[in-house]
Design a protein around this motif. Structure first.
Motif: not given
Length: 201
Positions: A146-159
């Motif tokens: 996507e036309n945004t800057f910086g860092l992204t971390v996406d995850l599903t919480i499954s614990t």
């Protein structure tokens, strides 16, 4: 995202670290510290006071999606590879703080098969996306970011180790105690915002 992935395999040291070293507090602090550094690194390219981290927990039926984003500089593929090349060396060589070179592994603690990492540098380097695998992660070539800057971390919480409210509480506590840049914390349900908390604004 498109293109063919190139795979980075976790060494036995990496696997041991992800299994044994990262408990919840250090995992959260490690990731948030990296995002804070990213915001600070991008400060010259950001309008005044615009640098921030955004944390979103989105409830979708019985699953929870956790997204952490910065609008800072974004790191390059070369920096990712450099980080991975020194994983585990801090405790051996007495060098820099372990959370500085292990940050990218922290999400594996939550859900090894659902981690997506993206970086879109403002200045040098091309945008990159990586998908997690049980033994490391795959860098996706020719990715769409996507036309945004910086860092992204996406995850599903499954614990079964921790409840989602506990994870959220630890995130807020770490932000309040250890992070100096602005953080927007948001709870959503099926993508609809239910609550927002602004910290360090």
């Amino acid at each position: 995202m498109s293109g063919s992935p190139s795979k980075f395999t976790a060494s036995p040291m990496m696997k041991r670290l992800t299994m044994d070293v990262f408990e919840l507090d250090s995992a959260i602090e490690s990731v948030l510290n990296m995002f804070e550094k990213d915001v600070i690194a991008g400060s010259d390219q950001l309008p005044e006071s615009a640098g921030r981290i955004k944390v979103v927990i989105n409830k979708k039926e019985e699953e929870y999606e956790l997204s952490l984003q910065s609008n800072g500089r974004g790191i390059t593929r070369e920096e990712v590879e450099s980080t991975l090349s020194v994983v585990g060396q801090s405790s051996i060589t007495g060098g820099k703080n372990a959370t500085d070179d292990l940050w990218i592994l922290a999400p594996f603690y939550f859900a090894p098969d659902s981690y997506v990492f993206a970086s879109n540098p403002r200045v040098d380097g091309e945008p990159i996306v990586a998908n997690s695998t049980p033994g490391g992660f795959e860098m996706i070539e020719d990715c769409d970011v996507e036309n945004t800057f910086g860092l992204t971390v996406d995850l599903t919480i499954s614990t079964d180790e921790h409840t989602v409210p506990e994870i959220g509480e630890r995130i807020r506590g770490t932000v309040q105690e250890s992070i100096e840049v602005p953080v927007e914390y948001e709870l959503q349900e099926n993508g609809v915002s239910k609550k927002q908390i602004h910290i360090n604004y």
